[in-house]
Write a protein that holds these residues in place. Structure first.
Motif, PDB file in Angstrom:
ATOM      1  N   PRO A  24       0.817  -1.215   0.000  1.00 41.90           N
ATOM      2  CA  PRO A  24       0.000   0.000   0.000  1.00 41.90           C
ATOM      3  C   PRO A  24       0.850   1.263   0.000  1.00 41.90           C
ATOM      4  N   ALA A  25       0.356   2.277  -0.707  1.00 38.28           N
ATOM      5  CA  ALA A  25       1.115   3.522  -0.830  1.00 38.28           C
ATOM      6  C   ALA A  25       1.456   4.121   0.529  1.00 38.28           C
ATOM      7  N   GLN A  26       0.521   4.039   1.465  1.00 34.01           N
ATOM      8  CA  GLN A  26       0.762   4.610   2.784  1.00 34.01           C
ATOM      9  C   GLN A  26       1.896   3.878   3.500  1.00 34.01           C
ATOM     10  N   ARG A  27       1.931   2.526   3.320  1.00 37.95           N
ATOM     11  CA  ARG A  27       3.013   1.757   3.951  1.00 37.95           C
ATOM     12  C   ARG A  27       4.345   2.086   3.292  1.00 37.95           C
ATOM     13  N   GLN A  28       4.344   2.226   1.942  1.00 37.97           N
ATOM     14  CA  GLN A  28       5.575   2.593   1.248  1.00 37.97           C
ATOM     15  C   GLN A  28       6.094   3.938   1.741  1.00 37.97           C
ATOM     16  N   LYS A  29       5.183   4.885   1.897  1.00 36.75           N
ATOM     17  CA  LYS A  29       5.586   6.217   2.360  1.00 36.75           C
ATOM     18  C   LYS A  29       6.158   6.150   3.763  1.00 36.75           C
ATOM     19  N   LYS A  30       5.483   5.384   4.631  1.00 39.90           N
ATOM     20  CA  LYS A  30       5.956   5.261   6.007  1.00 39.90           C
ATOM     21  C   LYS A  30       7.310   4.559   6.061  1.00 39.90           C
ATOM     22  N   ALA A  31       7.458   3.502   5.228  1.00 43.42           N
ATOM     23  CA  ALA A  31       8.729   2.768   5.198  1.00 43.42           C
ATOM     24  C   ALA A  31       9.857   3.653   4.700  1.00 43.42           C
ATOM     25  N   ALA A  32       9.553   4.450   3.664  1.00 45.66           N
ATOM     26  CA  ALA A  32      10.578   5.349   3.115  1.00 45.66           C
ATOM     27  C   ALA A  32      11.039   6.341   4.165  1.00 45.66           C
ATOM     28  N   THR A  33      10.078   6.889   4.919  1.00 46.38           N
ATOM     29  CA  THR A  33      10.440   7.828   5.983  1.00 46.38           C
ATOM     30  C   THR A  33      11.243   7.131   7.063  1.00 46.38           C
ATOM     31  N   SER A  34      10.870   5.894   7.368  1.00 49.17           N
ATOM     32  CA  SER A  34      11.542   5.150   8.430  1.00 49.17           C
ATOM     33  C   SER A  34      12.961   4.755   8.049  1.00 49.17           C
ATOM     34  N   GLU A  35      13.241   4.650   6.741  1.00 44.15           N
ATOM     35  CA  GLU A  35      14.598   4.300   6.320  1.00 44.15           C
ATOM     36  C   GLU A  35      15.590   5.437   6.593  1.00 44.15           C
ATOM     37  N   ILE A  36      15.095   6.654   6.713  1.00 45.76           N
ATOM     38  CA  ILE A  36      15.966   7.791   6.988  1.00 45.76           C
ATOM     39  C   ILE A  36      16.175   7.874   8.496  1.00 45.76           C
ATOM     40  N   VAL A  37      17.344   7.455   8.940  1.00 45.18           N
ATOM     41  CA  VAL A  37      17.651   7.443  10.369  1.00 45.18           C
ATOM     42  C   VAL A  37      17.878   8.858  10.880  1.00 45.18           C
ATOM     43  N   GLU A  38      18.660   9.628  10.113  1.00 47.62           N
ATOM     44  CA  GLU A  38      18.984  10.993  10.532  1.00 47.62           C
ATOM     45  C   GLU A  38      19.502  11.772   9.336  1.00 47.62           C
ATOM     46  N   THR A  39      19.241  13.057   9.332  1.00 43.78           N
ATOM     47  CA  THR A  39      19.800  13.934   8.302  1.00 43.78           C
ATOM     48  C   THR A  39      20.745  14.933   8.961  1.00 43.78           C
ATOM     49  N   PHE A  40      21.731  15.371   8.174  1.00 40.38           N
ATOM     50  CA  PHE A  40      22.739  16.306   8.678  1.00 40.38           C
ATOM     51  C   PHE A  40      22.842  17.475   7.703  1.00 40.38           C
ATOM     52  N   PRO A  41      22.914  18.705   8.203  1.00 39.65           N
ATOM     53  CA  PRO A  41      23.001  19.853   7.304  1.00 39.65           C
ATOM     54  C   PRO A  41      24.266  19.855   6.460  1.00 39.65           C
ATOM     55  N   HIS A  42      25.325  19.223   6.979  1.00 35.86           N
ATOM     56  CA  HIS A  42      26.593  19.125   6.254  1.00 35.86           C
ATOM     57  C   HIS A  42      27.188  17.742   6.492  1.00 35.86           C
ATOM     58  N   ARG A  43      27.907  17.218   5.509  1.00 35.05           N
ATOM     59  CA  ARG A  43      28.552  15.921   5.711  1.00 35.05           C
ATOM     60  C   ARG A  43      29.539  15.980   6.867  1.00 35.05           C
ATOM     61  N   SER A  44      30.166  17.126   7.047  1.00 33.62           N
ATOM     62  CA  SER A  44      31.140  17.270   8.139  1.00 33.62           C
ATOM     63  C   SER A  44      30.479  17.167   9.512  1.00 33.62           C
ATOM     64  N   ASP A  45      29.125  17.240   9.557  1.00 38.02           N
ATOM     65  CA  ASP A  45      28.403  17.108  10.823  1.00 38.02           C
ATOM     66  C   ASP A  45      28.128  15.652  11.186  1.00 38.02           C
ATOM     67  N   VAL A  46      28.372  14.733  10.264  1.00 38.54           N
ATOM     68  CA  VAL A  46      28.188  13.314  10.581  1.00 38.54           C
ATOM     69  C   VAL A  46      29.202  12.949  11.665  1.00 38.54           C
ATOM     70  N   PRO A  47      28.760  12.458  12.812  1.00 39.91           N
ATOM     71  CA  PRO A  47      29.691  12.156  13.910  1.00 39.91           C
ATOM     72  C   PRO A  47      30.771  11.158  13.493  1.00 39.91           C
ATOM     73  N   LEU A  48      31.972  11.401  13.939  1.00 41.11           N
ATOM     74  CA  LEU A  48      33.070  10.502  13.599  1.00 41.11           C
ATOM     75  C   LEU A  48      32.805   9.092  14.105  1.00 41.11           C
ATOM     76  N   HIS A  49      32.164   8.995  15.271  1.00 40.11           N
ATOM     77  CA  HIS A  49      31.904   7.657  15.814  1.00 40.11           C
ATOM     78  C   HIS A  49      30.935   6.872  14.934  1.00 40.11           C
ATOM     79  N   LEU A  50      30.037   7.577  14.192  1.00 37.53           N
ATOM     80  CA  LEU A  50      29.112   6.875  13.308  1.00 37.53           C
ATOM     81  C   LEU A  50      29.863   6.229  12.153  1.00 37.53           C
ATOM     82  N   TRP A  51      30.787   6.970  11.525  1.00 38.99           N
ATOM     83  CA  TRP A  51      31.611   6.383  10.471  1.00 38.99           C
ATOM     84  C   TRP A  51      32.344   5.155  10.997  1.00 38.99           C
ATOM     85  N   ASP A  52      32.945   5.281  12.188  1.00 35.35           N
ATOM     86  CA  ASP A  52      33.706   4.168  12.762  1.00 35.35           C
ATOM     87  C   ASP A  52      32.804   2.976  13.065  1.00 35.35           C
TER      88      ASP A  52
END
Length: 247
Positions: free
Chosen positions: A66-94
């Motif tokens: 269902p479209a609503q489930r697809q939309k919800k799943a798509a939103t759920s796949e985004i864990v976090e957004t960052f205004p700049h790549r340099s803001d991605v925590p170093l510990h996350l990369w590690d």
């Protein structure tokens, strides 16, 4: 109508109708009907098949989720957004690198910040030696696309190509490591992609803005979602157009 997406996904995953049936817990004739008659499996079987071939349910059966489930799943796949790549925590990369157990994919122009991290190269080498498949695609240093990006980011003529060449030296310890493959691409790089198994950092590129200053997002793959799959397919498409890297 045949389900060519499912057929292709099974083939690329190395499964026959018999092995897929065994994994999902159904009869081989049932899988054959899913393929040749475009029958839609029950939800529990859709999830198992999607996981088996590493594709989303919405990709394999576009009309079944269902479209609503697809939309919800798509939103759920985004864990976090960052205004700049340099803001991605170093510990996350590690953490993403350390947790990788199957695949590491990197699509960049130069990606200097990666090899400048202490222990990055040695960790990738150890991961490959433990069975992780590693694919890294750099921008071809002398390509038109690389030179154009160098100009657009106001780096100056030849600067980005020089950065790529400079960075390659750091990867020499990986050159003869089984499971590690390097290629050069000549595509317009809309996003840099960093995949670690079922998680990914996507660095969106913005005209005139250097990569570290452009937005980024952390994705985690879900069976019903297709945001992760979209970027995964983008990586594969670029990879297939790329050529083996020459030092």
């Amino acid at each position: 109508m045949a389900n060519e997406r499912l057929r292709d996904a099974l083939m690329h995953a190395g499964h026959s109708t018999a092995t897929a049936a065994d994994q999902v817990g159904v009869d081989a004739k049932t899988v054959e009907r899913w393929l040749t008659q475009d029958r839609v499996p029950y939800p529990r079987h859709r999830g198992a098949l999607a996981a088996l071939v590493d594709r989303s349910e919405s990709y394999l059966w576009p009309d079944a989720v269902p479209a609503q489930r697809q939309k919800k799943a798509a939103t759920s796949e985004i864990v976090e957004t960052f205004p700049h790549r340099s803001d991605v925590p170093l510990h996350l990369w590690d953490d993403l690198l350390q947790r990788s157990s199957e695949r590491i994919d990197v699509l960049v122009h130069a990606g200097q910040f990666l090899h400048e991290r202490a222990g990055f190269i040695s960790t990738v080498k150890a991961k490959a030696e433990s069975g992780v498949d590693v694919r890294i695609a750099f921008g071809a240093p002398e390509s038109t696309a690389t030179e154009l990006r160098s100009t657009e980011e106001k780096l100056g003529p030849g600067v980005l190509g020089a950065r790529i060449r400079y960075g390659l030296a750091s990867y020499r310890p990986l050159l003869h490591t089984a499971g590690v493959e390097f290629r050069f691409h000549e595509t317009t790089l809309y996003n840099s992609i960093f995949r670690f198994d079922d998680e990914m950092i996507v660095n969106m590129h913005v005209f005139g803005v250097p990569g570290p200053h452009a937005p980024a997002m952390h994705l985690r793959k879900l069976a019903a979602g297709d945001v992760f799959d979209t970027y995964e397919r983008s990586f594969v498409d670029v990879w297939e157009l790329s050529k083996p890297a020459e030092w």
